[in-house]
Design a protein around this motif. Sequence first.
Motif, PDB file in Angstrom:
ATOM      1  N   ARG A  12      41.644 -65.244 -20.348  1.00 19.38           N
ATOM      2  CA  ARG A  12      41.390 -64.618 -19.042  1.00 19.38           C
ATOM      3  C   ARG A  12      39.996 -64.010 -18.996  1.00 19.38           C
ATOM      4  N   ASN A  13      39.613 -63.304 -20.056  1.00 19.28           N
ATOM      5  CA  ASN A  13      38.285 -62.675 -20.084  1.00 19.28           C
ATOM      6  C   ASN A  13      37.176 -63.713 -20.021  1.00 19.28           C
ATOM      7  N   ILE A  14      37.357 -64.825 -20.745  1.00 20.99           N
ATOM      8  CA  ILE A  14      36.364 -65.899 -20.708  1.00 20.99           C
ATOM      9  C   ILE A  14      36.296 -66.500 -19.307  1.00 20.99           C
ATOM     10  N   ARG A  15      37.455 -66.714 -18.684  1.00 23.44           N
ATOM     11  CA  ARG A  15      37.490 -67.283 -17.331  1.00 23.44           C
ATOM     12  C   ARG A  15      36.824 -66.350 -16.324  1.00 23.44           C
ATOM     13  N   LEU A  16      37.085 -65.061 -16.429  1.00 20.64           N
ATOM     14  CA  LEU A  16      36.477 -64.116 -15.497  1.00 20.64           C
ATOM     15  C   LEU A  16      34.964 -64.086 -15.650  1.00 20.64           C
ATOM     16  N   ALA A  17      34.482 -64.092 -16.884  1.00 20.51           N
ATOM     17  CA  ALA A  17      33.034 -64.086 -17.121  1.00 20.51           C
ATOM     18  C   ALA A  17      32.401 -65.398 -16.653  1.00 20.51           C
ATOM     19  N   ALA A  18      32.998 -66.521 -17.030  1.00 21.97           N
ATOM     20  CA  ALA A  18      32.443 -67.821 -16.647  1.00 21.97           C
ATOM     21  C   ALA A  18      32.494 -68.018 -15.132  1.00 21.97           C
ATOM     22  N   GLY A  19      33.578 -67.591 -14.510  1.00 25.55           N
ATOM     23  CA  GLY A  19      33.696 -67.698 -13.061  1.00 25.55           C
ATOM     24  C   GLY A  19      32.651 -66.870 -12.352  1.00 25.55           C
ATOM     25  N   VAL A  41      37.942 -70.725 -11.033  1.00 27.01           N
ATOM     26  CA  VAL A  41      38.033 -70.177 -12.396  1.00 27.01           C
ATOM     27  C   VAL A  41      38.332 -68.679 -12.343  1.00 27.01           C
ATOM     28  N   LEU A  42      37.695 -67.962 -11.422  1.00 23.66           N
ATOM     29  CA  LEU A  42      37.983 -66.534 -11.251  1.00 23.66           C
ATOM     30  C   LEU A  42      39.437 -66.301 -10.850  1.00 23.66           C
ATOM     31  N   ALA A  43      39.935 -67.118  -9.940  1.00 17.92           N
ATOM     32  CA  ALA A  43      41.313 -66.961  -9.466  1.00 17.92           C
ATOM     33  C   ALA A  43      42.315 -67.203 -10.590  1.00 17.92           C
ATOM     34  N   THR A  44      42.109 -68.252 -11.384  1.00 13.15           N
ATOM     35  CA  THR A  44      43.048 -68.517 -12.474  1.00 13.15           C
ATOM     36  C   THR A  44      42.981 -67.416 -13.527  1.00 13.15           C
ATOM     37  N   GLY A  45      41.816 -66.841 -13.724  1.00  7.00           N
ATOM     38  CA  GLY A  45      41.695 -65.727 -14.660  1.00  7.00           C
ATOM     39  C   GLY A  45      42.354 -64.467 -14.126  1.00  7.00           C
ATOM     40  N   ALA A  46      42.201 -64.209 -12.842  1.00  2.32           N
ATOM     41  CA  ALA A  46      42.785 -63.002 -12.249  1.00  2.32           C
ATOM     42  C   ALA A  46      44.304 -63.081 -12.172  1.00  2.32           C
ATOM     43  N   VAL A  47      44.826 -64.250 -11.843  1.00  2.00           N
ATOM     44  CA  VAL A  47      46.269 -64.416 -11.691  1.00  2.00           C
ATOM     45  C   VAL A  47      46.953 -64.583 -13.042  1.00  2.00           C
ATOM     46  N   GLY A  48      46.251 -65.203 -14.001  1.00  2.06           N
ATOM     47  CA  GLY A  48      46.835 -65.415 -15.320  1.00  2.06           C
ATOM     48  C   GLY A  48      47.630 -66.695 -15.430  1.00  2.06           C
ATOM     49  N   THR A  49      47.457 -67.581 -14.467  1.00  2.00           N
ATOM     50  CA  THR A  49      48.162 -68.864 -14.460  1.00  2.00           C
ATOM     51  C   THR A  49      47.165 -69.974 -14.192  1.00  2.00           C
TER      52      THR A  49
END
Length: 66
Positions: A12-19, A41-49
């Motif tokens: 999730r942290n990687i997705r939030l940063a990359a997004g 990418v931000l949405a999948t990181g924020a939702v966790g799915t």
Amino acid sequence: MTLIKNVGKTDRNIRLAAGGVLVFLGIVTNTVLFSIIGLVVLATGAVGTCPAYMPLKINTNKDDKA
């Protein structure tokens, strides 16, 4: 319908940063494609799915007991 949390904390942290970087690049370079991919990418990181993980049966969430 409940979504299975299949994205772990590190993922999730990687997705939030990359997004965030992709959205920023999209804004700076005026490229809509970067912005759209960054938002997904931000949405999948924020939702966790991550829908792409489901058919591949990938689960990086260590808290999930299933």
